[in-house]
Motif scaffolding. Structure first.
Motif, PDB file in Angstrom:
ATOM      1  N   CYS A 255       0.175  -4.995   3.926  1.00  0.00           N
ATOM      2  CA  CYS A 255       0.887  -5.667   2.842  1.00  0.00           C
ATOM      3  C   CYS A 255       0.127  -5.498   1.530  1.00  0.00           C
ATOM      4  O   CYS A 255      -1.101  -5.609   1.494  1.00  0.00           O
ATOM      5  CB  CYS A 255       1.020  -7.153   3.195  1.00  0.00           C
ATOM      6  SG  CYS A 255       1.922  -8.103   1.977  1.00  0.00           S
ATOM      7  N   ILE A 256       0.850  -5.224   0.448  1.00  0.00           N
ATOM      8  CA  ILE A 256       0.276  -5.135  -0.895  1.00  0.00           C
ATOM      9  C   ILE A 256       0.785  -6.317  -1.704  1.00  0.00           C
ATOM     10  O   ILE A 256       1.987  -6.582  -1.729  1.00  0.00           O
ATOM     11  CB  ILE A 256       0.679  -3.822  -1.601  1.00  0.00           C
ATOM     12  CG1 ILE A 256       0.136  -2.619  -0.844  1.00  0.00           C
ATOM     13  CG2 ILE A 256       0.190  -3.822  -3.048  1.00  0.00           C
ATOM     14  CD1 ILE A 256       0.648  -1.286  -1.368  1.00  0.00           C
TER      15      ILE A 256
ATOM     16  N   PHE B  83      -3.285  -5.191  -7.925  1.00  0.00           N
ATOM     17  CA  PHE B  83      -2.796  -4.949  -6.575  1.00  0.00           C
ATOM     18  C   PHE B  83      -3.892  -5.328  -5.594  1.00  0.00           C
ATOM     19  O   PHE B  83      -5.058  -4.991  -5.800  1.00  0.00           O
ATOM     20  CB  PHE B  83      -2.445  -3.467  -6.374  1.00  0.00           C
ATOM     21  CG  PHE B  83      -1.323  -2.986  -7.235  1.00  0.00           C
ATOM     22  CD1 PHE B  83      -0.008  -3.077  -6.806  1.00  0.00           C
ATOM     23  CD2 PHE B  83      -1.568  -2.426  -8.474  1.00  0.00           C
ATOM     24  CE1 PHE B  83       1.034  -2.624  -7.597  1.00  0.00           C
ATOM     25  CE2 PHE B  83      -0.532  -1.965  -9.275  1.00  0.00           C
ATOM     26  CZ  PHE B  83       0.768  -2.072  -8.827  1.00  0.00           C
ATOM     27  N   ASP B  84      -3.534  -6.018  -4.537  1.00  0.00           N
ATOM     28  CA  ASP B  84      -4.472  -6.374  -3.472  1.00  0.00           C
ATOM     29  C   ASP B  84      -3.871  -5.935  -2.144  1.00  0.00           C
ATOM     30  O   ASP B  84      -2.674  -6.121  -1.896  1.00  0.00           O
ATOM     31  CB  ASP B  84      -4.724  -7.884  -3.435  1.00  0.00           C
ATOM     32  CG  ASP B  84      -5.438  -8.377  -4.686  1.00  0.00           C
ATOM     33  OD1 ASP B  84      -6.474  -7.782  -5.046  1.00  0.00           O
ATOM     34  OD2 ASP B  84      -4.959  -9.351  -5.286  1.00  0.00           O
ATOM     35  N   LEU B  85      -4.716  -5.364  -1.286  1.00  0.00           N
ATOM     36  CA  LEU B  85      -4.295  -4.935   0.036  1.00  0.00           C
ATOM     37  C   LEU B  85      -4.710  -5.992   1.050  1.00  0.00           C
ATOM     38  O   LEU B  85      -5.847  -6.468   1.029  1.00  0.00           O
ATOM     39  CB  LEU B  85      -4.943  -3.592   0.373  1.00  0.00           C
ATOM     40  CG  LEU B  85      -4.501  -2.887   1.651  1.00  0.00           C
ATOM     41  CD1 LEU B  85      -3.014  -2.558   1.601  1.00  0.00           C
ATOM     42  CD2 LEU B  85      -5.314  -1.622   1.843  1.00  0.00           C
ATOM     43  N   SER B  86      -3.811  -6.358   1.949  1.00  0.00           N
ATOM     44  CA  SER B  86      -4.128  -7.372   2.958  1.00  0.00           C
ATOM     45  C   SER B  86      -5.212  -6.851   3.902  1.00  0.00           C
ATOM     46  O   SER B  86      -5.449  -5.643   3.997  1.00  0.00           O
ATOM     47  CB  SER B  86      -2.874  -7.751   3.753  1.00  0.00           C
ATOM     48  OG  SER B  86      -2.418  -6.643   4.499  1.00  0.00           O
TER      49      SER B  86
END
Length: 78
Positions: free
Chosen positions: A39-40, A31-34
């Protein structure tokens, strides 16, 4: 597509997306967070390369193998 967050923080990835990403049960994802935290992004995780056991198979020998009980200290004694 809509999914609801459970009390344990879990969501179900819709089947169409799982198929499109080629996700299988038990597969790791990242998972990456903007940057603006709105936004994920979910991606299949890249499997880490398994490292060999310490020392095992690190050196390839072409000649005769040394016995497991061979003692280098004994070989150095006069």
């Amino acid at each position: 597509m809509l999914s609801t967050l459970t009390s344990k923080g879990q969501v179900t990835i819709p089947q169409a997306l799982r198929q499109q990403l080629g996700l299988m049960p038990g597969q790791a994802v990242t998972f990456d967070l903007s940057a603006d935290a709105t936004c994920i992004t979910l991606r299949p995780a890249v499997p880490a390369k398994k490292s060999p056991q310490p020392g095992f198979g690190m050196v390839k020998v072409k000649g005769p193998h040394v016995a497991a009980d061979w003692d280098a200290a004994q070989a150095l004694k006069p």
